[in-house]
Design a protein around this motif. Structure first.
Motif, PDB file in Angstrom:
ATOM      1  N   LEU A   1     -38.472  16.426 -21.950  1.00 53.98           N
ATOM      2  CA  LEU A   1     -38.176  15.701 -23.185  1.00 53.98           C
ATOM      3  C   LEU A   1     -39.271  14.707 -23.557  1.00 53.98           C
ATOM      4  CD1 LEU A   1     -34.389  15.091 -22.614  1.00 53.98           C
ATOM      5  CD2 LEU A   1     -35.373  16.288 -24.600  1.00 53.98           C
ATOM      6  N   LEU A   2     -39.905  14.106 -22.560  1.00 56.66           N
ATOM      7  CA  LEU A   2     -40.889  13.054 -22.830  1.00 56.66           C
ATOM      8  C   LEU A   2     -42.334  13.542 -22.890  1.00 56.66           C
ATOM      9  CD1 LEU A   2     -39.466  10.160 -20.630  1.00 56.66           C
ATOM     10  CD2 LEU A   2     -39.067  10.608 -23.069  1.00 56.66           C
ATOM     11  N   SER A   3     -42.590  14.770 -22.446  1.00 54.70           N
ATOM     12  CA  SER A   3     -43.957  15.300 -22.427  1.00 54.70           C
ATOM     13  C   SER A   3     -44.217  16.131 -23.676  1.00 54.70           C
ATOM     14  CB  SER A   3     -44.162  16.186 -21.195  1.00 54.70           C
ATOM     15  OG  SER A   3     -43.964  15.443 -20.016  1.00 54.70           O
ATOM     16  N   GLU A   4     -45.444  16.093 -24.150  1.00 53.29           N
ATOM     17  CA  GLU A   4     -45.769  16.903 -25.328  1.00 53.29           C
ATOM     18  C   GLU A   4     -45.564  18.380 -25.009  1.00 53.29           C
ATOM     19  OE1 GLU A   4     -49.419  17.851 -28.393  1.00 53.29           O
ATOM     20  OE2 GLU A   4     -49.220  15.834 -27.561  1.00 53.29           O
ATOM     21  N   ASP A   5     -44.908  19.066 -25.929  1.00 49.19           N
ATOM     22  CA  ASP A   5     -44.678  20.499 -25.795  1.00 49.19           C
ATOM     23  C   ASP A   5     -45.618  21.214 -26.759  1.00 49.19           C
ATOM     24  OD1 ASP A   5     -42.547  22.679 -24.797  1.00 49.19           O
ATOM     25  OD2 ASP A   5     -43.079  23.072 -26.894  1.00 49.19           O
ATOM     26  N   GLU A   6     -46.380  22.154 -26.230  1.00 51.14           N
ATOM     27  CA  GLU A   6     -47.387  22.853 -27.026  1.00 51.14           C
ATOM     28  C   GLU A   6     -46.783  23.520 -28.259  1.00 51.14           C
ATOM     29  OE1 GLU A   6     -50.164  26.505 -25.973  1.00 51.14           O
ATOM     30  OE2 GLU A   6     -50.492  24.803 -24.626  1.00 51.14           O
ATOM     31  N   SER A   7     -45.638  24.187 -28.085  1.00 51.21           N
ATOM     32  CA  SER A   7     -45.060  24.920 -29.209  1.00 51.21           C
ATOM     33  C   SER A   7     -44.469  23.987 -30.274  1.00 51.21           C
ATOM     34  CB  SER A   7     -43.995  25.904 -28.719  1.00 51.21           C
ATOM     35  OG  SER A   7     -42.957  25.217 -28.070  1.00 51.21           O
ATOM     36  N   LEU A   8     -44.110  22.775 -29.902  1.00 48.84           N
ATOM     37  CA  LEU A   8     -43.568  21.811 -30.864  1.00 48.84           C
ATOM     38  C   LEU A   8     -44.663  20.920 -31.462  1.00 48.84           C
ATOM     39  CD1 LEU A   8     -40.424  20.664 -28.848  1.00 48.84           C
ATOM     40  CD2 LEU A   8     -40.428  22.144 -30.866  1.00 48.84           C
ATOM     41  N   GLY A   9     -45.754  20.754 -30.735  1.00 49.45           N
ATOM     42  CA  GLY A   9     -46.840  19.901 -31.201  1.00 49.45           C
ATOM     43  C   GLY A   9     -46.620  18.422 -30.929  1.00 49.45           C
ATOM     44  N   VAL A  10     -45.459  18.078 -30.448  1.00 50.26           N
ATOM     45  CA  VAL A  10     -45.093  16.704 -30.073  1.00 50.26           C
ATOM     46  C   VAL A  10     -44.143  16.809 -28.888  1.00 50.26           C
ATOM     47  CG1 VAL A  10     -45.330  15.714 -32.398  1.00 50.26           C
ATOM     48  CG2 VAL A  10     -43.124  16.644 -31.668  1.00 50.26           C
ATOM     49  N   SER A  11     -43.722  15.679 -28.370  1.00 50.33           N
ATOM     50  CA  SER A  11     -42.722  15.730 -27.304  1.00 50.33           C
ATOM     51  C   SER A  11     -41.390  16.175 -27.914  1.00 50.33           C
ATOM     52  CB  SER A  11     -42.573  14.363 -26.643  1.00 50.33           C
ATOM     53  OG  SER A  11     -42.016  13.430 -27.546  1.00 50.33           O
ATOM     54  N   PRO A  12     -40.563  16.873 -27.141  1.00 55.24           N
ATOM     55  CA  PRO A  12     -39.266  17.287 -27.666  1.00 55.24           C
ATOM     56  C   PRO A  12     -38.417  16.128 -28.183  1.00 55.24           C
ATOM     57  CG  PRO A  12     -39.775  18.550 -25.711  1.00 55.24           C
ATOM     58  CD  PRO A  12     -40.845  17.484 -25.832  1.00 55.24           C
ATOM     59  N   ILE A  13     -38.477  14.953 -27.526  1.00 49.29           N
ATOM     60  CA  ILE A  13     -37.672  13.835 -28.012  1.00 49.29           C
ATOM     61  C   ILE A  13     -38.163  13.379 -29.378  1.00 49.29           C
ATOM     62  CG2 ILE A  13     -38.948  11.995 -26.823  1.00 49.29           C
ATOM     63  CD1 ILE A  13     -35.130  12.174 -27.440  1.00 49.29           C
ATOM     64  N   GLU A  14     -39.468  13.403 -29.604  1.00 45.50           N
ATOM     65  CA  GLU A  14     -39.987  13.036 -30.932  1.00 45.50           C
ATOM     66  C   GLU A  14     -39.576  14.077 -31.968  1.00 45.50           C
ATOM     67  OE1 GLU A  14     -41.131  10.163 -31.903  1.00 45.50           O
ATOM     68  OE2 GLU A  14     -40.999   9.472 -29.829  1.00 45.50           O
ATOM     69  N   ALA A  15     -39.581  15.351 -31.586  1.00 45.62           N
ATOM     70  CA  ALA A  15     -39.129  16.400 -32.498  1.00 45.62           C
ATOM     71  C   ALA A  15     -37.644  16.208 -32.822  1.00 45.62           C
ATOM     72  CB  ALA A  15     -39.383  17.778 -31.892  1.00 45.62           C
ATOM     73  N   LEU A  16     -36.824  15.873 -31.830  1.00 46.43           N
ATOM     74  CA  LEU A  16     -35.401  15.600 -32.089  1.00 46.43           C
ATOM     75  C   LEU A  16     -35.235  14.431 -33.047  1.00 46.43           C
ATOM     76  CD1 LEU A  16     -33.679  15.928 -28.586  1.00 46.43           C
ATOM     77  CD2 LEU A  16     -33.366  17.429 -30.561  1.00 46.43           C
ATOM     78  N   ARG A  17     -35.993  13.382 -32.818  1.00 51.52           N
ATOM     79  CA  ARG A  17     -35.895  12.182 -33.657  1.00 51.52           C
ATOM     80  C   ARG A  17     -36.328  12.463 -35.090  1.00 51.52           C
ATOM     81  NH1 ARG A  17     -35.006   7.358 -31.273  1.00 51.52           N
ATOM     82  NH2 ARG A  17     -36.184   6.262 -32.888  1.00 51.52           N
TER      83      ARG A  17
END
Length: 113
Positions: free
Chosen positions: A82-98
């Protein structure tokens, strides 16, 4: 635990009691019921502040935590993801959720399982 952990503000249970204006048992229940995810840092149960919005648990987090658990993630692994940048999302999953990308985050989480 990764470097992603050090880039965030962390809240202890007493911090959450004060911030959320809830009893300690209610805060612990939020963690048990997966409204929040907590891990031990220096042997102290802690939650990243980014898991809250407007002094409430981020609503999108709970279902995502269930998807991660169903995919076989431990709490530490879920926190790391959740806290690490995810390549497929381009941001961390928590930032994508937010930012309102709940469906995309959960799809990525399911693909990891």
């Amino acid at each position: 635990m990764t470097d992603a952990f050090s880039h965030h503000e962390w809240l202890t249970v007493p911090d959450l009691v004060e911030l959320l204006d809830l009893s300690q048992s209610r805060v612990r229940r939020l963690i048990e019921d997966r409204h929040l995810l907590a891990v031990r840092r220096d042997n102290i149960l802690s939650v990243p502040a980014v898991f809250l919005r407007d002094n409430e648990p981020l609503h999108e987090l709970r279902g995502t935590l269930f998807v991660l658990a169903d995919s076989g993630f431990s709490d530490d692994e879920a926190m790391d993801w959740l806290l690490s940048e995810d390549e497929s999302l381009g941001v961390s999953p928590i930032e994508a959720l937010r930012s309102g990308r709940k469906t995309e985050v959960r799809r990525v989480a399911q693909a990891l399982g």
